[in-house]
Design an enzyme around this catalytic site. Structure first.
Site, PDB file in Angstrom:
ATOM      1  CG  MET A  30      -3.265   3.729 -13.653  1.00  0.00           C
ATOM      2  SD  MET A  30      -4.763   4.316 -14.426  1.00  0.00           S
ATOM      3  CE  MET A  30      -4.167   5.754 -15.270  1.00  0.00           C
ATOM      4  CG  HIS A  37       5.475   5.428 -12.807  1.00  0.00           C
ATOM      5  ND1 HIS A  37       5.462   5.666 -14.158  1.00  0.00           N
ATOM      6  CD2 HIS A  37       4.206   5.584 -12.397  1.00  0.00           C
ATOM      7  CE1 HIS A  37       4.238   5.953 -14.552  1.00  0.00           C
ATOM      8  NE2 HIS A  37       3.447   5.914 -13.504  1.00  0.00           N
ATOM      9  CE  LYS A 149       1.993  14.366 -14.492  1.00  0.00           C
ATOM     10  NZ  LYS A 149       0.834  13.576 -14.440  1.00  0.00           N
ATOM     11  CG  ASP A 150      -1.496  12.382 -10.667  1.00  0.00           C
ATOM     12  OD1 ASP A 150      -2.252  12.561 -11.614  1.00  0.00           O
ATOM     13  OD2 ASP A 150      -0.372  11.842 -10.793  1.00  0.00           O
ATOM     14  CG  MET A 184       9.316  12.602 -16.349  1.00  0.00           C
ATOM     15  SD  MET A 184      10.442  11.303 -15.825  1.00  0.00           S
ATOM     16  CE  MET A 184      11.977  12.025 -16.360  1.00  0.00           C
TER      17      MET A 184
HETATM   18  P1  AMP Z   1       0.019   6.733 -12.822  1.00  0.00           P
HETATM   19  O1  AMP Z   1       0.641   5.480 -13.291  1.00  0.00           O
HETATM   20  O2  AMP Z   1       0.064   7.851 -13.827  1.00  0.00           O
HETATM   21  O3  AMP Z   1      -1.355   6.519 -12.234  1.00  0.00           O
HETATM   22  O4  AMP Z   1       0.927   7.253 -11.618  1.00  0.00           O
HETATM   23  C1  AMP Z   1       1.235   6.425 -10.537  1.00  0.00           C
HETATM   24  C2  AMP Z   1       1.820   7.267  -9.437  1.00  0.00           C
HETATM   25  O5  AMP Z   1       2.999   7.922  -9.925  1.00  0.00           O
HETATM   26  C3  AMP Z   1       0.870   8.375  -8.957  1.00  0.00           C
HETATM   27  O6  AMP Z   1       0.972   8.495  -7.545  1.00  0.00           O
HETATM   28  C4  AMP Z   1       1.402   9.594  -9.663  1.00  0.00           C
HETATM   29  O7  AMP Z   1       1.130  10.809  -8.967  1.00  0.00           O
HETATM   30  C5  AMP Z   1       2.886   9.299  -9.664  1.00  0.00           C
HETATM   31  N1  AMP Z   1       3.563  10.075 -10.717  1.00  0.00           N
HETATM   32  C6  AMP Z   1       3.254  10.100 -12.040  1.00  0.00           C
HETATM   33  N2  AMP Z   1       4.057  10.966 -12.690  1.00  0.00           N
HETATM   34  C7  AMP Z   1       4.888  11.492 -11.766  1.00  0.00           C
HETATM   35  C8  AMP Z   1       5.952  12.451 -11.815  1.00  0.00           C
HETATM   36  N3  AMP Z   1       6.319  13.048 -12.944  1.00  0.00           N
HETATM   37  N4  AMP Z   1       6.595  12.747 -10.656  1.00  0.00           N
HETATM   38  C9  AMP Z   1       6.232  12.151  -9.491  1.00  0.00           C
HETATM   39  N5  AMP Z   1       5.238  11.251  -9.382  1.00  0.00           N
HETATM   40  C10 AMP Z   1       4.576  10.919 -10.510  1.00  0.00           C
END
Ligand code: AMP
Length: 286
Positions: A30, A37, A149-150, A184
């Site tokens: 996102m 990321h 993390k998710d 993060m």
């Molecule tokens: P988001 O933009 O928050 O939807 O995250 C995009 C992807 O990055 C998802 O697969 C998250 O699990 C991963 N992600 C977000 N934060 C972290 C982190 N601190 N460490 C590893 N992966 C992450």
């Protein structure tokens, strides 16, 4: 790096890649990129010939009253960062492109979406699985990489891919943390100075739990109580859940073994943060 905005163009790009016998890794995001990321993108560049990063703040995974309108965005910086780690194409459609008038289809995974984050966000995961399905159809990746993390999102997507025989290999990637341990997250940008300090309660409680497990404690209820106390002593933190669960089935566990993780969701002011980790064998649940 190509910037792709339309679904038709994304489908064509993917078809061209397959015609050239190039493998594709997809990293759904996102946006508002941080090192978490970027490390997923670097991993993607190692496993496949071409890397597609989707940058789409998906409206259907937010409930009314959640932070869809205020979600942080920074397109120019994101594009530069993605290019810097070897991303081949950045797919950034507008919401109308993904959900044109008349859109009516939902893909939903039962049961495991009702636990943990699903209790306070009942429609969240069907928004996630629907958009990930659409991304898989548009990009047709050989690999898709998601952060641990998710962890619930990762478990739900693995379930969907297995249940629907989707021809894509799902890879989980370890949690990337700030120097002081905070996982993060794009949402960390919502925290003021005092909240940023309080947000460390998630990492500290995970570390405290590990200390007790290292000293021989194996009872989940006891560890959950310790975690509860650490978080409550940090002041103004509202616990959404603290659970020790099997990392694949997400079932609650009574005894700690190498298959369980401690999962946390805590609200600091208006910001809801999640974190998790193994309690036995290694730091994060990598
Ligand atoms: P988001 O933009 O928050 O939807 O995250 C995009 C992807 O990055 C998802 O697969 C998250 O699990 C991963 N992600 C977000 N934060 C972290 C982190 N601190 N460490 C590893 N992966 C992450």
């Amino acid at each position: 790096m190509e910037i792709i905005k339309s679904t038709a163009e994304m489908i064509q790009w993917s078809a061209n890649s397959r015609a050239e016998a190039k493998t594709i890794a997809l990293v759904p995001t996102m946006g508002f990129f941080h090192e978490g990321h970027l490390s997923l993108m670097r991993r993607a560049a190692k496993v496949a010939d071409r890397v597609v990063v989707s940058l789409f703040v998906n409206p259907t995974q937010f409930a009314p009253g959640e932070d869809l309108g205020s979600y942080p965005r920074s397109f120019e910086l994101d594009a530069a960062r993605a290019q810097g780690v070897g991303v081949t194409a950045l797919f950034c459609p507008d919401p109308d492109e993904m959900y044109p008038p008349g859109f009516r289809t939902t893909v939903a995974v039962a049961e495991i979406t009702k636990k943990l984050c699903g209790k306070s966000r009942p429609h969240h995961f069907s928004g996630v699985t629907t958009v990930v399905n659409k991304l898989f159809n548009l990009v047709q990746p050989n690999f898709a990489i998601f952060g641990e993390k998710d962890f619930q999102q990762l478990a739900v997507i693995r379930r969907m891919v297995a249940d629907l025989h989707m021809p894509v290999e799902i890879m989980g990637h370890a949690i990337v943390r700030e120097k002081d341990g905070l996982a993060m997250s794009s949402r960390n940008s919502y925290l003021n100075e005092e909240e940023r300090r309080q947000a460390l309660c998630l990492w500290r409680s995970l570390q405290e739990a590990r200390q007790h497990v290292l000293a021989g404690e194996r009872g989940c209820a006891k560890i959950e109580k310790i975690v509860h106390d650490v978080i409550n002593n940090h002041g103004h933190c509202h616990i959404d859940y603290i659970e020790i669960i099997d990392k694949d089935t997400l079932e609650s566990s009574a005894r700690i073994d190498s298959d369980v993780i401690l999962a946390l969701a805590v609200r600091i002011g208006k910001t809801r943060l999640i974190d998790n980790g193994r309690l036995l064998h290694g730091e994060d649940n990598a």
